[in-house]
Design an enzyme around this catalytic site. Structure first.
Site, short mmCIF file in Angstrom:
data_model
loop_
_atom_site.label_atom_id
_atom_site.label_comp_id
_atom_site.label_asym_id
_atom_site.label_seq_id
_atom_site.Cartn_x
_atom_site.Cartn_y
_atom_site.Cartn_z
N ASP A 101 0.81 -1.23 0.00
CA ASP A 101 0.00 0.00 0.00
C ASP A 101 0.84 1.27 0.00
O ASP A 101 2.00 1.28 0.40
CB ASP A 101 -0.96 0.02 1.19
CG ASP A 101 -0.25 -0.17 2.54
OD1 ASP A 101 0.75 -0.91 2.60
OD2 ASP A 101 -0.69 0.44 3.53
N GLU B 79 -0.41 -2.08 5.17
CA GLU B 79 0.46 -2.00 6.34
C GLU B 79 0.20 -0.71 7.10
O GLU B 79 0.36 -0.63 8.31
CB GLU B 79 1.94 -2.07 5.91
CG GLU B 79 2.91 -2.23 7.07
CD GLU B 79 3.12 -0.97 7.89
OE1 GLU B 79 3.19 -1.07 9.13
OE2 GLU B 79 3.19 0.13 7.31
N ARG C 145 18.50 -6.16 13.98
CA ARG C 145 18.44 -6.01 15.42
C ARG C 145 17.70 -7.20 16.02
O ARG C 145 16.62 -7.55 15.59
CB ARG C 145 17.70 -4.73 15.82
CG ARG C 145 17.73 -4.53 17.30
CD ARG C 145 17.03 -3.28 17.80
NE ARG C 145 17.21 -3.24 19.24
CZ ARG C 145 18.23 -2.62 19.85
NH1 ARG C 145 19.10 -1.95 19.15
NH2 ARG C 145 18.34 -2.67 21.16
N HIS D 159 7.55 8.60 4.63
CA HIS D 159 6.34 9.40 4.92
C HIS D 159 6.58 10.89 4.65
O HIS D 159 5.91 11.72 5.26
CB HIS D 159 5.84 9.19 6.36
CG HIS D 159 5.31 7.81 6.61
ND1 HIS D 159 4.23 7.54 7.44
CD2 HIS D 159 5.71 6.59 6.15
CE1 HIS D 159 4.00 6.23 7.48
NE2 HIS D 159 4.90 5.64 6.71
ZN LIG Z 1 5.04 3.63 6.55
ZN LIG Z 2 6.44 0.88 5.59
#
Ligand SMILES: [Zn+2]
Ligand SMILES: [Zn+2]
Length: 399
Positions: free
Chosen positions: A84, A142, A183, A369
């Site tokens: 997405d 997600e 990690r 983002h």
């Molecule tokens: Zn994201």
């Molecule tokens: Zn992502």
């Protein structure tokens, strides 16, 4: 085998980039990945796979059977990509710029999808050379609660056949291209949203004795909730409580009837998560009541915390070291952001690692983002090749 994978990844590099650019130019929002799912299905069919479509509505699952075919003794490894995009308007001026107004692959899920398609092609090519089953998981949403991963699990993605482990990768704009980050253990946080309404009795600011001031009560509540984080949490448990919205819509001399507060609670321990939420609710409601008001406390549950299975992560890390060279494998810090891969990590041994995509010389430095996010596309060849190598390493482990 390692060299074979590297050669195939190099051969497919141009297609990986073309697929990524196609997806990037045609982004779709969470739970609306219809064209994306069709594209993925076509690509999988073109290499001879039979994808199961419509899992969690727009998700897909496909199996690559190794040399011995499927048998109950064979190990299964799950590989996940999310598909997405985000409601962000792209600001990059690139030939593959988003063609959809206000929608952009600003979290690199186009990269994850293209990369997993490349991995599928490599492993399908090599299927006579390994034993076991690779389960390809292309999931929706997600970025949006309740998270496509949780719906894929409800739709049975972890059964028939059940993967012994799940691997997922994510682009990392803070890690230079050519490097991979791992990690062990706690890695990303649970993400719950808190919505509080403190209802008092408003009126003239000059007569507080005749009112129940929700502004003061809400302020006390915020301070008290922070003290739950500092006093009731085990110091070794990372936790964040942040309030970004506090609406008291009065004026200088008018106290409003109610105050709305919104915030996020994040941690890396499911027991503490429950305990913390219970304490916060009790504290907020109890304080409001003691001060003559009412507090409505609502939690919108987000994703659980993401835990990287230590032994699996060590194995993947050492396999990555073999593939990439020790100088190209880096440690990741804890990160209090959320990721719905966490749902898999709560029920099956999982490893979520980062694919370096940063290139400072070329100015590719924007965070995920953001409207200027982009990647160094040479990461695709690494992403697809490395995941193929890690999957085969994982299939070699004796159950
Ligand atoms: Zn994201
Ligand atoms: Zn992502």
């Amino acid at each position: 085998m390692k060299e074979q994978i590297k050669t195939l990844a190099r051969d497919y590099a141009a297609d990986l980039i073309a697929n990524r650019r196609h997806l990037h130019a045609n982004p779709e929002l969470s739970f609306h990945e219809f064209k994306t799912a069709r594209f993925v299905a076509e690509q999988l069919k073109a290499i001879g796979l039979t994808p199961q479509e419509g899992v969690a509505n727009t998700g897909l699952v496909a199996l690559i059977e190794g040399r011995a075919g499927r048998s109950s003794e064979n190990r299964v490894v799950g590989l996940r990509a999310d598909m997405d995009a985000l409601p962000i308007h792209e600001a990059n001026d690139v030939p593959y710029k988003s063609t959809v107004e206000g929608v952009m692959h600003a979290c690199g899920h186009d990269v994850h999808t293209s990369s997993l398609l490349g991995t599928a092609r490599i492993l399908q090519q090599l299927r006579d050379q390994f034993e076991g089953t690779v389960k390809l998981v292309f999931q929706p949403a997600e970025e949006k609660a309740p998270g496509g991963a949780s719906l894929m699990i409800k739709d049975g993605v972890l059964e028939n056949p059940a993967p012994a482990s799940m691997l997922g990768q994510h682009v990392a704009p803070n890690v230079p291209v050519g490097k991979i980050g791992f990690r062990e253990g706690m890695y990303m946080a649970s993400t719950d949203e808190l919505y509080l309404t403190v209802i008092g009795k408003g009126g003239h600011g000059a007569m507080p004795d005749q009112l129940i001031d929700p502004v003061l009560i809400a302020s006390h509540i915020i301070v008290a909730l922070q003290q739950i984080i500092s006093r009731n949490r085990k110091p070794a448990n990372p936790s964040v409580l942040s309030f970004g919205r506090f609406i008291a819509d009065g004026v200088t001399n008018v106290i409003p009837n109610e105050v709305k507060i919104e915030g996020t609670f994040r941690c890396m321990d499911e027991e503490w998560r429950e305990d913390g939420l219970r304490r916060m609710k009790k504290m907020a409601e109890g304080m409001a009541e003691a001060m003559g008001a009412v507090c409505e406390f609502t939690v919108v549950r987000g994703y659980p915390f993401l835990k990287n299975h230590p032994e699996l992560t060590r194995r993947m890390r050492s396999a990555a070291t073999e593939y990439m060279g020790p100088e190209n494998v880096v440690n990741l810090d804890l990160w209090m952001a959320g990721e719905d891969f966490a749902f898999y990590s709560q029920v099956v041994d999982s490893c979520f690692y980062r694919l370096g995509t940063r290139n400072e010389e070329r100015g590719i430095i924007s965070g995920v983002h953001t409207p200027t996010f982009d990647i160094d596309e040479s990461a695709l060849e690494i992403g697809a090749g490395l995941m193929s190598w890690l999957a085969l390493e994982e299939l070699r482990v004796k159950s």
